[in-house]
Write a protein that holds these residues in place. Structure first.
Motif, PDB file in Angstrom:
ATOM      1  N   MET A  68       0.660  -1.229  -0.303  1.00 31.79           N
ATOM      2  CA  MET A  68      -0.067  -0.051  -0.746  1.00 31.79           C
ATOM      3  C   MET A  68       0.906   1.714   0.061  1.00 31.79           C
ATOM      4  N   HIS A  69       1.485   1.270   0.159  1.00 29.48           N
ATOM      5  CA  HIS A  69       3.123   2.439   0.665  1.00 29.48           C
ATOM      6  C   HIS A  69       3.742   2.649  -0.942  1.00 29.48           C
ATOM      7  N   ARG A  70       3.933   1.357  -1.624  1.00 27.71           N
ATOM      8  CA  ARG A  70       4.772   2.188  -2.753  1.00 27.71           C
ATOM      9  C   ARG A  70       4.121   3.275  -3.134  1.00 27.71           C
ATOM     10  N   PRO A  71       5.206   4.028  -3.744  1.00 23.58           N
ATOM     11  CA  PRO A  71       4.784   4.713  -4.611  1.00 23.58           C
ATOM     12  C   PRO A  71       4.157   4.799  -5.657  1.00 23.58           C
ATOM     13  N   ASP A  72       4.148   3.672  -6.145  1.00 26.01           N
ATOM     14  CA  ASP A  72       3.673   3.468  -7.440  1.00 26.01           C
ATOM     15  C   ASP A  72       2.455   3.009  -7.261  1.00 26.01           C
ATOM     16  N   ALA A  73       2.069   2.394  -6.180  1.00 24.63           N
ATOM     17  CA  ALA A  73       0.556   1.682  -5.524  1.00 24.63           C
ATOM     18  C   ALA A  73      -0.533   2.839  -5.791  1.00 24.63           C
ATOM     19  N   SER A  74      -1.647   2.106  -7.164  1.00 26.70           N
ATOM     20  CA  SER A  74      -2.644   2.960  -7.529  1.00 26.70           C
ATOM     21  C   SER A  74      -4.264   3.380  -6.044  1.00 26.70           C
ATOM     22  N   SER A  75      -4.929   3.517  -6.400  1.00 24.80           N
ATOM     23  CA  SER A  75      -6.072   3.899  -5.641  1.00 24.80           C
ATOM     24  C   SER A  75      -7.365   2.720  -5.927  1.00 24.80           C
ATOM     25  N   ASP A  76      -7.348   1.680  -6.840  1.00 30.04           N
ATOM     26  CA  ASP A  76      -7.582   0.365  -6.735  1.00 30.04           C
ATOM     27  C   ASP A  76      -6.896  -0.048  -5.232  1.00 30.04           C
ATOM     28  N   LEU A  77      -5.321  -0.144  -5.712  1.00 33.70           N
ATOM     29  CA  LEU A  77      -4.507  -0.984  -4.572  1.00 33.70           C
ATOM     30  C   LEU A  77      -4.980  -0.351  -3.025  1.00 33.70           C
ATOM     31  N   ARG A  78      -4.148   0.430  -2.661  1.00 30.51           N
ATOM     32  CA  ARG A  78      -4.217   1.057  -1.683  1.00 30.51           C
ATOM     33  C   ARG A  78      -6.009   1.024  -0.921  1.00 30.51           C
ATOM     34  N   THR A  79      -7.652   1.108  -1.674  1.00 29.98           N
ATOM     35  CA  THR A  79      -7.797   0.069  -1.337  1.00 29.98           C
ATOM     36  C   THR A  79      -8.255  -1.130  -0.996  1.00 29.98           C
ATOM     37  N   LEU A  80      -7.945  -1.806  -2.018  1.00 29.32           N
ATOM     38  CA  LEU A  80      -7.931  -3.361  -1.536  1.00 29.32           C
ATOM     39  C   LEU A  80      -7.457  -3.359  -0.192  1.00 29.32           C
ATOM     40  N   GLY A  81      -6.241  -2.802  -0.444  1.00 28.69           N
ATOM     41  CA  GLY A  81      -5.101  -3.119   0.848  1.00 28.69           C
ATOM     42  C   GLY A  81      -5.846  -3.038   2.195  1.00 28.69           C
TER      43      GLY A  81
END
Length: 406
Positions: A215-228
């Motif tokens: 989730m804290h990767r700079p290139d993480a997308s918003s969908d990935l953050r929501t899923l995380g």
């Protein structure tokens, strides 16, 4: 038909039964002896009467009358009786002797019977005590095991009764075998809980770290953050479930470290800890405490109060409130947690104390706990020799009362 009441102990019943049988046999023996004695006296008296009627040596028909006319008796008073008077006096003396002997037999026999009955009772009590001594050993061992501070403590004790292979030794051996199986079962449960705690917590911790890293990767997308975020919430629920199961197992089987503690301090501390959650849920937490001393495990008692307050916050309505009160009542320490919320049917209150039971019967609720809160509360209360009751609050919500010895 039961002759002796059930409230008498086995030893007393054996003694009374033994004494009753002895009394019955002694009475029968006394009656038979009395009958034989009277019959013997009657037989002896008849022989005396017949002896007085024997004719003389001359075989004269008038010999009997002559014998009576010439026979005389001198009494203790010095009176001389002859003829019919002597005969009547002899018959009266025989009757008096018979009555005196019968009366003496009855009185002395009854006294002897009472004395022997007392001796029989004493011996019966002593003998039955010796016979029942192994049962007292079995009972004492069972009491020590049941009085252990935790369910799995004390199971290493055995009776190991020595003696003949009778029914009592068979019972003691069966008791030892049963306790041995329980000991092995609890030992296996302890090993399972310890292994499960380690094996389940480790992958959850690793999974949470990996999700947070992604989730804290700079290139993480918003969908990935929501899923995380969803995965972290699910992971947190699993961690709470494991912690709840371990707390429940510890409360039911673990030893209690009893130390003096004031429940008022615990209630105030729990109110401070749950304040952020209550604020985010729009629920007011208020306390009404007085000095409430008791003895117990402070950590478990804090968990008890925290579960009640957290349940009141999570199963509430916006703008609702939770009130925690504690007082000393009738030599007991009492904690009462009341909360607003949805209506709770009275017939469903008892089911709320069962593991994984909720009012809405939903097992996929993430923000309302894992369904172990009240189960843990009840287990902790029982471990402290206390009790917990709950009843619906008028207008919605619950009123939960916990009482432990003060």
């Amino acid at each position: 038909m039961r002759i002796l009441p059930n409230r008498l102990g086995l030893r007393a019943r054996l003694t009374l039964t033994y004494a009753g049988l002895f009394l019955l046999a002694g009475g029968l023996l006394l009656a038979v002896t009395y009958g034989l004695f009277v019959n013997q006296l009657d037989s002896g008296g008849s022989m005396i009467v017949k002896a007085t009627r024997l004719p003389g040596p001359g075989d004269d028909p008038d010999a009997l009358q002559q014998l009576l006319d010439t026979t005389y008796v001198e009494t203790q008073k010095g009176d001389v009786l002859t003829g019919p008077q002597a005969r009547d006096w002899l018959l009266a003396q025989r009757q008096e002797l018979q009555s005196a002997a019968a009366e003496s037999l009855l009185i002395q026999g009854a006294i002897a019977l009472v004395v022997v009955l007392i001796i029989a009772c004493v011996l019966g009590w002593f003998i039955s005590g010796r016979v029942l001594a192994p049962l007292h050993t079995v009972t004492a061992t069972a009491h020590r095991i049941s009085a252990a501070p935790a369910a799995d403590m004390g199971l290493g004790e055995r009776i190991e009764l020595k003696g003949p292979d009778d029914e009592v030794k068979e019972l003691a051996d069966a008791f030892d075998a049963m306790v041995g199986r329980l000991d092995r079962s609890f030992a296996g449960q302890r090993r399972f809980v310890a292994n499960a705690s380690h094996e389940l917590r480790t992958p959850l911790t690793v999974g949470r770290a990996m999700v947070e890293l992604a989730m804290h990767r700079p290139d993480a997308s918003s969908d990935l953050r929501t899923l995380g975020a969803d995965l972290l919430a699910l992971n947190a629920r699993h961690e709470a479930l494991i912690s709840g199961l371990l707390d429940l197992a510890g409360a039911e089987n673990g030893p209690i470290d009893r130390r003096p503690v004031d429940l008022a301090d615990i209630v105030e501390h729990v109110a401070d800890l749950t304040a952020p959650e209550a604020e985010s849920a729009g629920v007011e937490v208020r306390t009404d405490v007085g000095e409430t001393p008791t003895s117990g495990d402070a950590i478990l008692l804090e968990r008890l109060v925290a579960n009640l307050v957290e349940n009141g916050i999570r199963h509430n309505v916006a703008g609702g409130w939770v009130e925690a009160r504690c007082r000393s009542v009738d030599e007991h320490a009492e904690v009462v947690v009341t909360n607003t919320g949805p209506e709770v049917p009275a017939y469903e209150v008892a089911e709320l104390f069962q593991p994984f039971r909720r009012l809405d019967r939903d097992r996929i609720v993430v923000d309302r706990g894992v369904g172990l809160g009240l189960s843990i509360v009840e287990a902790i209360a029982r471990a402290h020799h206390g009790s917990v009751t709950a009843q619906p609050r008028e207008g919605g919500g619950l009123v939960v009362q916990v009482r432990v010895p003060g």
